[in-house]
Design a protein around this motif. Sequence first.
Motif, PDB file in Angstrom:
ATOM      1  N   GLN A  37      22.987 134.889  26.846  1.00  0.00           N
ATOM      2  CA  GLN A  37      22.583 134.652  25.461  1.00  0.00           C
ATOM      3  C   GLN A  37      21.334 133.787  25.387  1.00  0.00           C
ATOM      4  OE1 GLN A  37      26.162 132.964  23.909  1.00  0.00           O
ATOM      5  NE2 GLN A  37      27.270 134.933  23.865  1.00  0.00           N
ATOM      6  N   ARG A  38      21.249 132.807  26.279  1.00  0.00           N
ATOM      7  CA  ARG A  38      20.062 131.943  26.286  1.00  0.00           C
ATOM      8  C   ARG A  38      18.828 132.725  26.727  1.00  0.00           C
ATOM      9  NH1 ARG A  38      16.078 129.902  25.799  1.00  0.00           N
ATOM     10  NH2 ARG A  38      15.316 127.825  26.410  1.00  0.00           N
ATOM     11  N   GLU A  41      17.093 135.092  24.131  1.00  0.00           N
ATOM     12  CA  GLU A  41      16.327 134.543  23.008  1.00  0.00           C
ATOM     13  C   GLU A  41      14.864 134.980  23.047  1.00  0.00           C
ATOM     14  OE1 GLU A  41      16.784 130.351  22.994  1.00  0.00           O
ATOM     15  OE2 GLU A  41      18.958 130.399  22.594  1.00  0.00           O
ATOM     16  N   ASP A  42      14.370 135.304  24.215  1.00  0.00           N
ATOM     17  CA  ASP A  42      12.982 135.744  24.335  1.00  0.00           C
ATOM     18  C   ASP A  42      12.838 137.264  24.311  1.00  0.00           C
ATOM     19  OD1 ASP A  42      11.861 133.140  24.552  1.00  0.00           O
ATOM     20  OD2 ASP A  42      12.609 133.038  26.615  1.00  0.00           O
ATOM     21  N   ASN A  66      23.212 141.744  20.294  1.00  0.00           N
ATOM     22  CA  ASN A  66      23.288 140.981  19.050  1.00  0.00           C
ATOM     23  C   ASN A  66      23.764 141.884  17.918  1.00  0.00           C
ATOM     24  OD1 ASN A  66      21.078 142.548  18.407  1.00  0.00           O
ATOM     25  ND2 ASN A  66      19.626 140.853  18.304  1.00  0.00           N
ATOM     26  N   THR A 267       9.553 126.324  23.948  1.00  0.00           N
ATOM     27  CA  THR A 267      10.344 127.300  23.193  1.00  0.00           C
ATOM     28  C   THR A 267       9.381 128.144  22.363  1.00  0.00           C
ATOM     29  OG1 THR A 267      10.630 125.743  21.368  1.00  0.00           O
ATOM     30  CG2 THR A 267      12.354 125.783  23.064  1.00  0.00           C
TER      31      THR A 267
END
Length: 555
Positions: A37-38, A41-42, A66, A267
């Motif tokens: 999941q981390r 994010e990209d 997602n 980020t």
Amino acid sequence: MERTQINPEILQPVLESATNAAQKGQAQFFTPLSLAQRLAEDLPAHRPTLCDLSCGAGHLLHGCANESTRNLLGCDVDTCRGQRVEGARQCVERITGDLTLIFPLLCEIGWHGDLFVLNPPWDLHWHRERLQALGQSEVAAVREAFAGLDPRLSATAIDSGAATLMMALDRCTWRGEGLMLWNNATLRRLVLDPGAPHAALKRHLWLVRLIDGNPCLSRPKAVAPYTRKLALDQTSTSKSENSFQIAAVYFALDHDTGPAEIGGPRTGVRGLRRGADVAGHWQAYTDSLRLWHAVVGEWRVRSGDKPPPFNLYLNCDGTIGVHLSLFAQEIHPDKEQAARLFALRGKHPMRLVLQRDTRRQLLDQLLVWKVCPKLRAAVDEAVRDYHAARAPLYPLPETQRIGHLDEEDEIECRRNLTVRRNGSPLVRFKSGQRYKLDSKAVAVERKTTRENLEGKAEELLLTGQELLILVHGDGGTVSFTSAPKLVAEPDAKQLRVLLDHFVIPDVPDVARLQPEAYEKNLAALGQLESLTENAAPLRAPVPRFGESEIQRYNG
């Protein structure tokens, strides 16, 4: 990656998958969902279809999905029976088999994907000959990278991680991209370092995240939430060189400027990606799932113990059955040919051979497709029976043989013929040459007058069909029919012209087609005639009366 005992169910395909499979054994990465999941994010926010070419139980797929995800596509040599992902909301559309054998099928059918999430086996030496399609890839970087040789391996082998990245780039759509987990040291040696054998792939990488240690354990029940901070450092440091690191490699087909330099943890790095991406459902590739299902079915057939099914077979009721897999339908170059195949479904061979066009179509399909021997025998029998039934009982004169021209493809001219047509060039036929011949039945109407039951004349409309014989000569086509005035052909000629200028082929009668049956029936007929000649009369003959007998009878 830990070495484990190979599952007996997949022992043979695992040992055949790589040159060092026996030494490496079987091992799997189970990516923690929190880590997946981390890392996701990209990735683009809109991800309707995710694909993992070595999915295992599917942890990485489920972790990267997602709210927009509709399809999870996965491939792995292991069935992963008894392994499940906690909290999984979707099922993985899975192909169980060796990726190096399945990839050629993906290329053959033209499958592509918008988004890949990959955690391939590390340091397996796959057979290059199975992946020759990469050498003809439409992606220039893939062709160049495949041509490079790893100095640690033989010329017949390729690193599994590098090959997986090549396959993903090759199968990316124009807007396609992906994420792959790889040993950082191997990534630098094979792709990032100067003079690396597969350095051509570097241009399609836009981000490399470094993860200290290996959070991907060999047993899914031991996977704990991963909370360690991800390093976004592109450059090597003394610390990273002395510790094991996993590289999260982000790649995209339309990005060709290489990975950006990142000085420290950041980020919101999505802006580093160049080129087109999938920003909404209107840009997503919609055929991935359909073509994937086709590959699933084809792989089951090719890897199964049973031989592939026939395209044409004979049903229990004597009708024709048709089978054409989704894979074959997609790759068949002639879509009309496939449509003609399905047109035979449920038809009886005898009904199809009664007309020349349907009979030719049936016989043509038998030459194209894989046919059950029982059906081929049934068709041959139907054709023989048809010709035997239509054969005349005696030799036909030339005028009657015209009715059999519908079985001919050509006709020979025996006397020069020039046909003048209104407003069109002359059509010429030369003696001794053969010309293409077609025939068709055309609807005709004519009126006649007859007396009805009351004795009054009334007009009747008669409808029917006339045989039209078309001969294609030099300069055009001439039609011949017995009723030129009834057909909608302004230049139609009488059949007498056809008889005078063309050779009407001979039509064999039953005595020539079936000599044995003819002689047998002829002998049986002779026996019947002899029995009737020698048989006793069935009743007494009628007496003939003379004049005296008649007078006596009257008296």
